[in-house]
Design a protein around this motif. Structure first.
Motif, PDB file in Angstrom:
ATOM      1  N   LEU A  48       0.789  -1.236   0.000  1.00 15.33           N
ATOM      2  CA  LEU A  48       0.000   0.000   0.000  1.00 15.33           C
ATOM      3  C   LEU A  48       0.824   1.290   0.000  1.00 15.33           C
ATOM      4  CD1 LEU A  48      -3.114  -0.844   2.194  1.00 15.33           C
ATOM      5  CD2 LEU A  48      -2.749  -1.136  -0.254  1.00 15.33           C
ATOM      6  N   SER A  51      -0.404   3.600  -2.674  1.00 19.15           N
ATOM      7  CA  SER A  51      -1.758   4.102  -2.413  1.00 19.15           C
ATOM      8  C   SER A  51      -1.725   5.196  -1.349  1.00 19.15           C
ATOM      9  CB  SER A  51      -2.678   2.962  -1.948  1.00 19.15           C
ATOM     10  OG  SER A  51      -2.662   1.901  -2.875  1.00 19.15           O
ATOM     11  N   ILE A  52      -0.972   4.966  -0.291  1.00 19.81           N
ATOM     12  CA  ILE A  52      -0.839   5.976   0.765  1.00 19.81           C
ATOM     13  C   ILE A  52      -0.198   7.234   0.167  1.00 19.81           C
ATOM     14  CG2 ILE A  52       0.289   6.542   2.968  1.00 19.81           C
ATOM     15  CD1 ILE A  52       0.146   3.513   3.632  1.00 19.81           C
ATOM     16  N   LEU A  54      -0.222   8.274  -2.961  1.00 23.91           N
ATOM     17  CA  LEU A  54      -1.147   8.987  -3.849  1.00 23.91           C
ATOM     18  C   LEU A  54      -2.205   9.754  -3.044  1.00 23.91           C
ATOM     19  CD1 LEU A  54      -2.245   9.661  -6.695  1.00 23.91           C
ATOM     20  CD2 LEU A  54      -3.656   7.586  -6.528  1.00 23.91           C
ATOM     21  N   GLY A  55      -2.777   9.108  -2.040  1.00 24.18           N
ATOM     22  CA  GLY A  55      -3.775   9.781  -1.198  1.00 24.18           C
ATOM     23  C   GLY A  55      -3.199  11.035  -0.560  1.00 24.18           C
ATOM     24  N   LEU A  56      -1.951  10.927  -0.133  1.00 17.05           N
ATOM     25  CA  LEU A  56      -1.266  12.068   0.488  1.00 17.05           C
ATOM     26  C   LEU A  56      -1.004  13.174  -0.530  1.00 17.05           C
ATOM     27  CD1 LEU A  56       0.232  13.311   2.919  1.00 17.05           C
ATOM     28  CD2 LEU A  56       2.218  11.909   2.313  1.00 17.05           C
ATOM     29  N   LEU A  58      -2.616  13.811  -3.247  1.00 19.01           N
ATOM     30  CA  LEU A  58      -3.878  14.433  -3.685  1.00 19.01           C
ATOM     31  C   LEU A  58      -4.470  15.349  -2.605  1.00 19.01           C
ATOM     32  CD1 LEU A  58      -5.604  11.340  -5.376  1.00 19.01           C
ATOM     33  CD2 LEU A  58      -4.859  13.426  -6.567  1.00 19.01           C
ATOM     34  N   SER A  59      -3.932  15.289  -1.398  1.00 20.13           N
ATOM     35  CA  SER A  59      -4.560  15.990  -0.271  1.00 20.13           C
ATOM     36  C   SER A  59      -3.790  17.191   0.248  1.00 20.13           C
ATOM     37  CB  SER A  59      -4.778  15.005   0.883  1.00 20.13           C
ATOM     38  OG  SER A  59      -5.596  13.951   0.448  1.00 20.13           O
ATOM     39  N   THR A  79      -3.292  -0.394  -8.023  1.00 21.13           N
ATOM     40  CA  THR A  79      -2.837   0.966  -7.726  1.00 21.13           C
ATOM     41  C   THR A  79      -2.468   1.734  -9.002  1.00 21.13           C
ATOM     42  OG1 THR A  79      -1.362   2.246  -6.284  1.00 21.13           O
ATOM     43  CG2 THR A  79      -0.358   0.405  -7.432  1.00 21.13           C
ATOM     44  N   THR A  82      -5.296   3.560 -10.782  1.00 20.11           N
ATOM     45  CA  THR A  82      -5.768   4.647  -9.904  1.00 20.11           C
ATOM     46  C   THR A  82      -4.800   5.821  -9.980  1.00 20.11           C
ATOM     47  OG1 THR A  82      -6.728   2.967  -8.452  1.00 20.11           O
ATOM     48  CG2 THR A  82      -6.563   5.196  -7.568  1.00 20.11           C
ATOM     49  N   ASN A  86      -5.891   9.541 -11.669  1.00 24.75           N
ATOM     50  CA  ASN A  86      -6.064  10.614 -10.679  1.00 24.75           C
ATOM     51  C   ASN A  86      -4.727  11.340 -10.570  1.00 24.75           C
ATOM     52  OD1 ASN A  86      -8.880  10.037  -9.285  1.00 24.75           O
ATOM     53  ND2 ASN A  86      -7.869   8.070  -9.633  1.00 24.75           N
TER      54      ASN A  86
ATOM     55  N   PHE B  18     -12.440  13.634   1.198  1.00 22.04           N
ATOM     56  CA  PHE B  18     -11.805  12.617   0.355  1.00 22.04           C
ATOM     57  C   PHE B  18     -12.575  11.308   0.518  1.00 22.04           C
ATOM     58  CE2 PHE B  18      -8.916   9.271  -0.800  1.00 22.04           C
ATOM     59  CZ  PHE B  18      -8.082   9.797  -1.764  1.00 22.04           C
ATOM     60  N   ASN B  46      -9.750   0.229  -6.928  1.00 17.88           N
ATOM     61  CA  ASN B  46      -9.996  -1.054  -7.579  1.00 17.88           C
ATOM     62  C   ASN B  46     -10.219  -2.185  -6.591  1.00 17.88           C
ATOM     63  OD1 ASN B  46      -9.648  -0.117 -10.329  1.00 17.88           O
ATOM     64  ND2 ASN B  46      -7.557   0.294  -9.681  1.00 17.88           N
ATOM     65  N   GLU B  50      -6.656  -1.228  -1.140  1.00 14.59           N
ATOM     66  CA  GLU B  50      -6.046  -0.092  -1.835  1.00 14.59           C
ATOM     67  C   GLU B  50      -6.752   1.199  -1.395  1.00 14.59           C
ATOM     68  OE1 GLU B  50      -7.130   0.222  -5.930  1.00 14.59           O
ATOM     69  OE2 GLU B  50      -5.978   2.052  -6.175  1.00 14.59           O
ATOM     70  N   GLY B  53      -5.645   2.406   1.871  1.00 13.00           N
ATOM     71  CA  GLY B  53      -4.329   3.053   1.752  1.00 13.00           C
ATOM     72  C   GLY B  53      -4.481   4.495   1.303  1.00 13.00           C
ATOM     73  N   LEU B  54      -5.321   4.721   0.304  1.00 10.00           N
ATOM     74  CA  LEU B  54      -5.594   6.088  -0.169  1.00 10.00           C
ATOM     75  C   LEU B  54      -6.129   6.949   0.974  1.00 10.00           C
ATOM     76  CD1 LEU B  54      -7.375   5.223  -3.554  1.00 10.00           C
ATOM     77  CD2 LEU B  54      -5.154   6.352  -3.345  1.00 10.00           C
ATOM     78  N   GLY B  57      -3.439   7.985   3.449  1.00  9.25           N
ATOM     79  CA  GLY B  57      -2.648   9.090   2.907  1.00  9.25           C
ATOM     80  C   GLY B  57      -3.392  10.411   2.975  1.00  9.25           C
ATOM     81  N   ALA B  58      -4.668  10.376   2.613  1.00  8.99           N
ATOM     82  CA  ALA B  58      -5.480  11.601   2.640  1.00  8.99           C
ATOM     83  C   ALA B  58      -5.575  12.143   4.062  1.00  8.99           C
ATOM     84  CB  ALA B  58      -6.878  11.328   2.085  1.00  8.99           C
ATOM     85  N   GLY B  61      -2.509  13.825   5.025  1.00  8.36           N
ATOM     86  CA  GLY B  61      -2.383  15.073   4.279  1.00  8.36           C
ATOM     87  C   GLY B  61      -3.363  16.144   4.730  1.00  8.36           C
ATOM     88  N   LYS B  63      -6.849  15.811   4.982  1.00  9.76           N
ATOM     89  CA  LYS B  63      -8.234  15.714   4.506  1.00  9.76           C
ATOM     90  C   LYS B  63      -8.920  14.526   5.179  1.00  9.76           C
ATOM     91  CE  LYS B  63      -8.216  17.871  -0.096  1.00  9.76           C
ATOM     92  NZ  LYS B  63      -7.803  19.138   0.401  1.00  9.76           N
TER      93      LYS B  63
END
Ligand code: MG
Lengths: 186, 166
Positions: A48, A51-52, A54-56, A58-59, A79, A82, A86, B18, B46, B50, B53-54, B57-58, B61, B63
């Motif tokens: 992950l 994924s972590i 990317l989330g970070l 994007l934020s 991943t 995605t 994005n 998010f 997907n 996953e 995990g997103l 991270g958000a 960050g 959010k």
């Protein structure tokens, strides 16, 4: 060159950047070589890091580098679409591809066989994909940071590990100091 | 206000910005609303691990995240819930389509439904079950509680809950 050699070379480039690093030896090596509050060490949850990262990305605004492995990308192939769909131009996925599961005893992965992660990333729609030799990693990573375009780097290296201590920082502390650093920079 | 609008309103009120989703028929209405709403970044994933995990991270960050998924995905996410979300003490509201309950038409969905609450209980995840349409009014308080507690929290929403909109 093995993964630890690449890490040693890129530390001047990543030291003050937000880094999400993959479970196992990659995190342990980074922790031993250059522990920073800007490093998020994954202590569990294989696959992950991207994924972590990317989330970070994007934020918040700062550049994020996810240091991943071939085995981990294979385990979380979902991943790549995605990431491609994005687009975060402050995100770099650096895959250190040694063709093996390094943390578990260097069992071979399919990227040491017929599978090309760079081609998979391209087929998933990632627009800036660079495959390079281990020795070129630092230069390519620096360029990707400068360009501010989402980039996937696949750095091909030898398998092999160095002795490293375990990470004895509480996960809540790793997360807390990482978040404080992100807050201060945004 | 419709159920879906009510649910979205609670998310916005709790500053969720998010959201990641893996679709389910029951969730199509809320996913459609989310996709259109400019206050929320919707990143479809997907696979649900996953997606978590997103969300991690958000959250780091700055959010507030939420994941929307089907109960069949609980098995897929157990390791991520335990070694990422719980281990690093992160909040994560998990809005779950509770398939396989009364009103279900697909027999196979019942197989996972019988394990759903037991698995969540085993993982010590606070779990709320929305059965009546009015239960949507609880969502605001549950979201607030989730970010206070810094834990994953499950909101199971069954066919009866969604029945007024389908
Ligand atoms: Mg490897």
């Amino acid at each position: 060159m093995i993964r630890a050699d690449i890490l040693k070379e890129i530390i001047p480039v990543i030291s003050d950047k937000l880094v999400v690093s993959n479970i196992g030896l990659p995190s342990q090596e980074l922790h031993m070589l250059d522990d920073q509050p800007t490093n998020f060490y994954m202590l569990g949850t294989m696959g992950l890091a991207s994924s972590i990262g990317l989330g970070l990305a994007l934020s918040q605004k700062e550049t994020v580098i996810a240091i991943d492995g071939d085995g981990s990308v294979l385990t979380n192939f979902g991943t790549l679409p995605t990431i491609a769909n994005n687009v975060a131009n402050n995100f770099i996925l650096l895959i250190i591809d040694n063709g093996s599961y390094g943390s578990t005893g260097d069992q071979p992965t399919y990227t040491g066989g017929k599978t090309s992660l760079a081609k998979v990333a391209e087929a998933c729609g990632c627009e800036n994909v660079v495959e390079c030799k281990a020795s070129e990693t630092k230069e390519i990573l620096e360029a990707a940071i400068q360009e501010k375009k989402m980039t996937v780097i696949v750095s091909k290296c030898q398998s092999g590990n160095i002795p490293v201590p375990v990470i004895d920082i509480d996960p809540a502390v790793i997360r807390y100091r990482f978040m404080e650093e992100i807050k201060a920079r945004n | 206000m419709s159920i879906t609008q009510n649910m979205l309103h609670a998310m916005v009120k709790n500053k969720i910005e998010f959201v990641t989703t893996v679709p389910c028929k029951q969730l199509s209405g809320i996913i459609e609303l989310l996709e259109k709403d400019e206050r929320i970044l919707h990143v479809p994933s997907n696979k649900e691990d996953e997606g978590m995990g997103l969300c991690a991270g958000a959250y780091m960050g700055g959010k507030r995240p939420c994941i929307i998924m089907q109960n069949t995905a609980i098995g897929v996410t157990i390791n991520t819930l335990v070694t990422l979300i719980q281990y690093y003490r992160m909040p994560l509201p998990i809005l779950i389509s509770y398939r396989g309950e009364v009103g279900e038409k697909v027999q196979c969905q019942v197989e996972m439904a019988v394990h759903t609450k037991a698995l969540l209980e085993q993982l010590k995840i606070p779990t709320y079950h929305f059965h009546e349409p009015n239960d949507a009014n609880e969502f605001d308080g549950i979201l607030n509680h989730t970010f206070m507690a810094k834990k994953p929290v499950a909101i199971l929403t069954d066919a009866n809950f969604w029945s007024s909109i389908s």
